[in-house]
Motif scaffolding. Structure first.
Motif, short mmCIF file in Angstrom:
data_model
loop_
_atom_site.label_atom_id
_atom_site.label_comp_id
_atom_site.label_asym_id
_atom_site.label_seq_id
_atom_site.Cartn_x
_atom_site.Cartn_y
_atom_site.Cartn_z
N LEU A 16 0.90 -1.28 -0.14
CA LEU A 16 0.16 0.08 -0.08
C LEU A 16 0.76 1.34 -0.03
O LEU A 16 1.95 1.32 0.70
CB LEU A 16 -0.90 0.16 1.05
CG LEU A 16 -2.06 -1.07 1.25
CD1 LEU A 16 -2.56 -1.02 2.78
CD2 LEU A 16 -3.04 -0.69 0.26
N THR A 17 0.32 2.26 -0.78
CA THR A 17 1.06 3.46 -0.71
C THR A 17 0.49 4.34 0.19
O THR A 17 -0.45 4.16 0.70
CB THR A 17 0.96 4.28 -1.97
OG1 THR A 17 -0.36 4.64 -2.44
CG2 THR A 17 1.35 3.20 -3.34
N ALA A 18 1.33 5.67 0.54
CA ALA A 18 0.80 6.42 1.39
C ALA A 18 -0.44 7.15 0.85
O ALA A 18 -1.59 7.58 1.62
CB ALA A 18 1.55 7.66 1.68
N ALA A 19 -0.65 7.31 -0.41
CA ALA A 19 -1.73 7.82 -0.99
C ALA A 19 -2.96 6.79 -0.96
O ALA A 19 -4.06 7.31 -0.97
CB ALA A 19 -1.70 8.14 -2.57
N ASP A 20 -2.85 5.39 -0.89
CA ASP A 20 -3.76 4.60 -0.66
C ASP A 20 -4.33 4.74 0.81
O ASP A 20 -5.55 4.53 0.97
CB ASP A 20 -3.21 3.09 -0.96
CG ASP A 20 -2.90 2.66 -2.11
OD1 ASP A 20 -3.37 3.12 -3.15
OD2 ASP A 20 -2.11 1.82 -2.36
N ALA A 21 -3.43 4.82 1.53
CA ALA A 21 -3.70 4.94 3.11
C ALA A 21 -4.66 6.13 3.32
O ALA A 21 -5.76 6.26 4.07
CB ALA A 21 -2.43 4.82 3.98
N ASP A 22 -4.17 7.19 2.64
CA ASP A 22 -4.91 8.64 2.64
C ASP A 22 -6.46 8.35 2.20
O ASP A 22 -7.27 8.60 2.79
CB ASP A 22 -4.07 9.51 1.79
CG ASP A 22 -3.04 10.09 2.70
OD1 ASP A 22 -2.74 9.91 3.74
OD2 ASP A 22 -2.12 10.78 2.00
N ALA A 23 -6.36 7.76 0.93
CA ALA A 23 -7.78 7.52 0.39
C ALA A 23 -8.68 6.61 1.18
O ALA A 23 -9.79 6.53 1.21
CB ALA A 23 -7.70 6.97 -1.06
N MET A 24 -8.03 5.57 1.86
CA MET A 24 -9.02 4.54 2.58
C MET A 24 -9.38 5.34 3.77
O MET A 24 -10.54 5.25 4.31
CB MET A 24 -7.84 3.42 2.97
CG MET A 24 -7.53 2.65 1.94
SD MET A 24 -6.12 1.53 1.97
CE MET A 24 -6.68 0.40 3.25
N PHE A 25 -8.50 6.03 4.67
CA PHE A 25 -8.91 6.78 5.60
C PHE A 25 -10.15 7.85 5.10
O PHE A 25 -11.21 7.84 5.92
CB PHE A 25 -7.96 7.55 6.64
CG PHE A 25 -8.34 8.26 7.58
CD1 PHE A 25 -8.78 7.60 8.82
CD2 PHE A 25 -8.57 9.65 7.52
CE1 PHE A 25 -9.02 8.06 9.83
CE2 PHE A 25 -8.89 10.42 8.65
CZ PHE A 25 -9.25 9.61 9.79
N ALA A 26 -9.98 8.53 4.36
CA ALA A 26 -11.09 9.24 3.82
C ALA A 26 -12.30 8.93 3.41
O ALA A 26 -13.40 9.26 3.86
CB ALA A 26 -10.61 10.14 2.61
N LEU A 27 -12.17 7.61 2.95
CA LEU A 27 -13.43 6.85 2.79
C LEU A 27 -14.40 6.31 3.92
O LEU A 27 -15.41 6.31 3.97
CB LEU A 27 -13.26 5.68 1.78
CG LEU A 27 -14.46 4.93 1.24
CD1 LEU A 27 -15.45 5.79 0.48
CD2 LEU A 27 -13.83 3.59 0.64
N MET A 28 -13.33 5.84 4.84
CA MET A 28 -13.83 5.71 6.28
C MET A 28 -14.58 6.88 6.85
O MET A 28 -15.77 6.83 7.60
CB MET A 28 -13.08 4.78 7.05
CG MET A 28 -12.58 3.59 6.67
SD MET A 28 -13.66 2.19 6.91
CE MET A 28 -13.74 2.02 8.83
N ASP A 29 -13.75 7.94 6.68
CA ASP A 29 -14.45 9.08 7.50
C ASP A 29 -15.60 9.61 6.84
O ASP A 29 -16.32 10.28 7.53
CB ASP A 29 -13.03 10.08 7.34
CG ASP A 29 -13.44 11.24 8.51
OD1 ASP A 29 -13.77 10.91 9.69
OD2 ASP A 29 -13.35 12.40 7.89
#
Length: 236
Positions: A16-29
């Motif tokens: 996973l990239t940092a951008a993936d983690a950002d997008a995943m958190f944003a979706l959860m949020d």
């Protein structure tokens, strides 16, 4: 009207990239209250695999995380996989891509073992309904009392993961701290939905699901336990 589609891919967590983690958190949020980035990342990087879903524009629109783990029951090592955060953007509800990718990875993986189980926790009825959609046999269920052996497996996994918060009497993980929970309107159980027996059972079994509590669930990853229509949907 153009059909919006998404494509899934299995990644090891380290891919996973940092951008993936950002997008995943944003979706959860977007769909959960009380999201905490530090807690999210701690849980994410404790997993082994992640299925990422992207739309035609390569935007991340869903994911689910998994951790391979074993527990001991009656002196026997029980192998299985624990599902963590799972979410699909509401624009893609009804699409079965996540389940196809999940099944095509985990069913062959499970064949390396005599028994291999899927342990999942459900704070919303949409997650719980995955079980009756594809499995003939899973627990807990309104159709039958959970057998002693499967109950021990559920208890072992839940106690290993949530030793201070799992109640084996109820089968519910009752969090002692502020926990993420589905936003109002995302997966509400209304008068229409409660008529479904599986949803009604989930509502009874996990009465404080709107507060973020999770129901501990189990299904054996075994093709012989799938419902008649499931192999075509998952492997066809």
């Amino acid at each position: 009207m153009r059909i919006i589609t998404m494509t899934g891919r299995v990644l090891q967590i380290g891919e996973l990239t940092a951008a993936d983690a950002d997008a995943m958190f944003a979706l959860m949020d977007e769909f959960y209250d009380n999201m905490d980035r530090a807690v999210f990342e701690r849980d994410l990087y404790a997993k082994d695999y992640c299925i990422i879903l992207r739309n035609e524009e390569e935007r991340l629109v869903g994911f689910t995380t998994q951790k391979v783990m074993s527990v001991t029951v009656d002196g026997k090592e029980i192998h299985g996989m624990f599902s963590g955060d799972t979410i699909i953007h509401k624009d893609y509800w009804g699409d079965t891509e996540l389940f196809r990718v999940w099944a095509q990875f985990w069913f062959p993986y499970a064949e390396k073992y005599d028994e291999f189980y899927w342990f999942l926790i459900c704070k919303g009825y949409k997650t719980y309904r995955i079980l009756p959609l594809f499995w003939r046999e899973f627990y807990p269920s309104y159709k039958a009392q959970t057998p002693e052996y499967e109950k021990k497996i559920i208890d072992a996994y839940a106690s290993a993961l949530y030793p201070d918060e799992y109640d084996p009497q109820t089968g519910v993980i009752e969090y002692r701290h502020i926990k993420d929970k589905l936003k109002a309107g995302v997966a509400d159980i209304d008068e229409h939905r409660i008529k479904n027996k599986d949803i009604a059972f989930f509502d009874r079994a996990n009465p404080d699901h709107t507060g973020g509590n999770d129901l501990a669930c189990l299904a054996k990853i075994d093709r012989s336990l799938l419902r008649k229509h499931a192999p075509e949907l998952l492997f066809g």
